[in-house]
Design an enzyme around this catalytic site. Structure first.
Site, PDB file in Angstrom:
ATOM      1  N   ASP A 266      17.217  38.376  -9.890  1.00 56.19           N
ATOM      2  CA  ASP A 266      17.949  37.230 -10.413  1.00 56.19           C
ATOM      3  C   ASP A 266      16.917  36.367 -11.145  1.00 56.19           C
ATOM      4  O   ASP A 266      15.705  36.441 -10.877  1.00 56.19           O
ATOM      5  CB  ASP A 266      18.673  36.461  -9.307  1.00 56.19           C
ATOM      6  CG  ASP A 266      19.817  35.609  -9.881  1.00 56.19           C
ATOM      7  OD1 ASP A 266      19.804  35.348 -11.111  1.00 56.19           O
ATOM      8  OD2 ASP A 266      20.711  35.195  -9.124  1.00 56.19           O
TER       9      ASP A 266
HETATM   10  C1  BGC Z   1      22.508  33.547 -11.702  1.00 52.63           C
HETATM   11  C2  BGC Z   1      22.892  34.937 -12.166  1.00 52.63           C
HETATM   12  C3  BGC Z   1      22.873  34.990 -13.666  1.00 52.63           C
HETATM   13  C4  BGC Z   1      21.478  34.601 -14.149  1.00 52.63           C
HETATM   14  C5  BGC Z   1      21.315  34.636 -15.660  1.00 52.63           C
HETATM   15  C6  BGC Z   1      21.211  33.066 -12.324  1.00 52.63           C
HETATM   16  O1  BGC Z   1      21.018  31.721 -12.074  1.00 52.63           O
HETATM   17  O2  BGC Z   1      22.401  33.527 -10.299  1.00 52.63           O
HETATM   18  O3  BGC Z   1      24.172  35.272 -11.682  1.00 52.63           O
HETATM   19  O4  BGC Z   1      23.225  36.266 -14.115  1.00 52.63           O
HETATM   20  O5  BGC Z   1      21.206  33.285 -13.713  1.00 52.63           O
HETATM   21  O6  BGC Z   1      22.070  33.668 -16.266  1.00 52.63           O
END
Ligand code: BGC
Length: 760
Positions: A266
């Site tokens: 993530d």
């Molecule tokens: C989120 C993800 C997301 C990523 C990119 C993170 O903060 O938890 O679900 O895909 O950001 O935007």
């Protein structure tokens, strides 16, 4: 050391100290393995630098290929409910393009409320087609964590509190995406069930609950849909960050399930170099703090073997081979949102809306050209964007008020009042950067405005035949990085409805929310009550069609609506909230925050960085059923404009062996006057098990379309293997063969037929 700390240590030791691989070999073979021979040859041509360069972010949503060898960069798109607008390469600011306007699909809980794997497939199809128009390879979705707490900030993105429903939808969403040329990325692996302290929290979960409740959607999407990628979660599970969790990434995902693709962290959720790459992380996103120069140095110093690097690169290359890159000149040639996706968004929305209560006031009768007072800010609010995290810049979004006007035309007089001041995102407050006096001052102003808006709404309601109150939460209330503190309707909506009910008793309430609200005030004051959702581009049209009876409601709750928040399991057991919210939003700050907050843990066990899942299997309706606790509306509940009769239930046999499928049939009849769809649900209740089980568990469901007066035979199968439990001693699945009772009905609380069979 308090008892919770001791349990935590024991669980961690049992699960992680013996680095034994789980025994069950997988029978699944990923289609990705077919590329291995070509990859063997590619790897011999790549320098170490080129390989390491593939293991981290190149830009915010791009990881590198190797141009010299014709290996294209990997392009990612959020996900999960629409293709995110184009952002600057190294930041979060939008580029302000015109043709990146995408279709806003109903969010996760709406999709789950359809209980329709077919619609989940269509949804994946729509997402992938739009992703490909934008030149994207990987969709960061579906988001399939279990909705453990009603307050969870991402409940609206996630599917359900039930693993079976989540798994069935996750599989079809993934297939829809991958059959249309993009890779799905299952997120967030695993146990990211809360947003508060998500960047620091250590989830302490027993292996049985993990296997039976939290992992099934991921496992199913890997083994039944061949998901090509997985995103590791921000949190820790049993002591290890998910991005360096050998047990989750290597032992379970790869060795046990047979996952052939790659794991991406993530965003800013990587914490180490050597442990991450060895324990199964392929790509650090979005930068290169750990898997860039530090990794190269670690290989050169002999701390990481080149064999590991090859392994990680191979797993990415497999996906690169399976997903054909779109040349830059072919991408972004047309507007992202396409008519066929808008139709899918409508189909999902129209089958997602849940009619919770109806005292004969719906569908709305327009024959006398009534005056309808539409009240509530959510009647005019767009929900594609608005919270922290991924949103969708929509080409268009039909709000409830627009939908009503579109569908009603001149057949009624519609008058609108906003009714209350909505919650808006306030970063200064979230970050704790706003002085208390300023907050107090703002609150005072808001209270005055609210009073004025309340008054206007009451005047409007007094003039109308009917009040359509369209409230609920919004995307500032339900947002990534933040759990809600309570589930009461925000902005004084309860109070407003009380006042409205004094001047008009014909109130229909529509809750536009992605997650549960406390309905104790609104339920008795409303003649009809509907759970609508953050319902996408076509949400307003779909809602109007339901309210007017153009179609019969057929959505069913994918989660329990509790009487009060404190009844729900993690709250009742004191497992949530864990002390004070101490971080995050910017997860890369966690290292500092973590030490600070751990030091703050008190003797009562209120450690904000540890989440004990001691309710074990009793998540959602499993808890309420087993503990015999009343709920406001049960999991699976949803009314229709017709009525259905269930009869003539039988199974093909009375006894089933552990390798057989229980084959169940019954007759379903539409006994009302309109065509409609019913969602039939089959729960398994164990009569004389050896192990402890929840009172009953969902094991099969289907949607059935019936004309008025029509009957159909419904056939469903339940593999006995799907009734196994995770044996923590042998660390494998095992049978608990016993007599069971199949509970067949229209919700977990509305069981119409029961049928016993023996498992042997
Ligand atoms: C989120 C993800 C997301 C990523 C990119 C993170 O903060 O938890 O679900 O895909 O950001 O935007």
């Amino acid at each position: 050391m308090n008892y919770k700390t001791i349990i935590a240590l024991l669980v961690t030791l049992a699960l992680f100290s013996c680095n034994k691989e789980t025994t069950t070999p997988h029978t699944f073979t990923s289609s990705l393995w077919q590329y291995d021979t070509i990859i063997d040859s590619l790897l011999t041509q790549m320098t170490l630098e080129e390989k390491v360069n593939m293991l981290h972010g190149k830009h915010m949503f791009v990881s590198a290929g190797v141009e010299r060898l014709g290996i294209a960069d990997m392009r990612y798109a959020d996900g999960p409910f629409g293709i995110r607008e184009e952002l600057e390469p190294n930041g979060w600011s939008p580029l302000g393009w015109e043709n990146d306007k995408a279709t806003f699909f109903p969010t996760g809980s709406a999709l789950a409320a359809t209980w329709s794997p077919e619609l989940a497939y269509a949804y994946g199809t729509g997402m992938a087609r739009e992703a490909r128009l934008r030149g994207k390879d990987v969709i960061l979705g579906p988001a399939i964590n279990i909705q453990r707490i009603p307050t969870g900030g991402r409940t609206y993105e996630y599917l359900s509190e039930d693993p079976h429903l989540s798994a069935k939808l996750a599989v079809e969403y993934t297939k829809g995406v991958q059959d249309n040329g993009a890779a799905a990325c299952l997120k967030h692996f695993a146990l990211n069930n809360q947003e508060n302290n998500r960047g620091t929290v250590n989830v302490i979960v027993g292996e049985r609950a993990m296997r039976e409740i939290y992992l099934p959607p991921f496992k199913a999407a890997v083994q039944e849909a061949d998901a090509f990628s997985v995103m590791s979660a921000y949190n820790k599970v049993n002591g290890w960050w998910c991005a360096e969790n050998d047990r989750l990434l290597n032992q379970i995902l790869r060795n046990e399930w047979g996952f052939g693709g790659f794991v991406v962290s993530d965003w800013n959720g990587t914490h180490s170099t050597i442990a991450s790459v060895k324990h199964g992380l392929n790509v650090e996103m979005p930068d290169s703090k750990f898997l860039g120069a530090a990794l190269l140095d670690s290989v050169k110093a002999g701390a990481v073997s080149e064999e590991i690097i090859d392994k990680r690169v191979r797993e990415i290359l497999r996906v690169r081979m399976a997903i054909k890159p779109i040349p830059a000149e072919k991408a972004n040639q047309v507007i992202t949102s396409q008519a066929e996706s808008q139709q899918i968004a409508y189909d999902v929305a129209s089958k997602s809306i849940v009619l919770l209560k109806n005292e004969g006031i719906l569908p709305i009768d327009l024959s006398n050209k009534p005056t309808i007072a539409v009240i509530g800010e959510n009647a005019v609010r767009e929900m594609g964007n608005g919270g922290i995290g991924a949103g969708v810049k929509t080409l268009y979004e039909i709000t409830p008020l627009e939908g009503l006007k579109n569908r009603i035309g001149s057949r009624a007089q519609i008058i609108y009042a906003q009714g209350y001041v909505p919650v808006e995102l306030d970063y200064a407050r979230i970050f704790g950067n706003k002085p208390q006096e300023e907050i107090d001052r703002e609150e005072k102003i808001k209270a005055i405005q609210n009073k004025k808006l309340n008054k206007e709404a009451i005047d409007v309601a007094a003039k109308a035949d009917l009040v359509l109150f369209i409230g609920g939460n919004n995307r500032a209330v339900e947002t990534e990085a933040n759990d809600r503190e309570h589930i009461f309707l925000p902005s004084g909506q309860d109070d407003l409805i009380k006042q409205l009910s004094v001047v008009n008793e014909n109130i229909i309430t529509v809750l536009v929310s992605g997650a549960p609200n406390d309905l104790n005030v609104v339920q008795p004051l409303s003649k009809a009550l509907l759970q609508s959702w953050f319902n996408g581009t076509e949400g307003g049209n779909a809602l109007a069609d339901i309210l007017l009876g153009n179609i019969s409601p057929s959505g069913r709750l994918p989660f329990t609506l509790p009487v009060k928040l404190e009844d729900s399991p993690a709250y009742a057991l004191g497992n949530y909230p864990q002390g004070v919210k101490s971080s995050d939003i910017f997860v890369d700050l966690v290292d500092k925050k973590e030490t600070e907050t751990t030091a703050n843990a008190d003797e009562a066990g209120n450690d904000p960085n540890t989440a004990y899942y001691s309710e074990e299997l009793l998540v959602g309706y499993r808890w309420f059923d087993t503990k015999n606790k009343p709920v406001m509306y049960a999991f699976g509940h949803g009314l229709s404009y017709t009525s259905f009769a269930y009869s003539d239930c039988f199974t093909t046999k009375e006894k089933y062996d552990s390798n057989e499928n229980i084959a169940l049939s019954f007759k379903l009849s539409n006994t009302g006057s309109v065509a409609a769809e019913e969602v039939v649900q089959v729960y398994v209740h164990r009569i004389n098990p050896e192990k402890e089980w929840p009172f009953k568990e969902l094991k099969a469901f289907t949607r059935v379309e019936l004309d008025s007066g029509e009957s159909k035979t419904v056939d469903l199968q339940i593999p006995v293997q799907n009734l196994r439990y995770w044996n923590e001693e042998t660390r494998s699945w095992a049978d608990d063969l016993c007599e069971i009772e199949l509970h067949i009905g229209a919700s977990s609380a509305d069981i119409r037929l029961k049928h016993k069979v023996l498992l042997q």
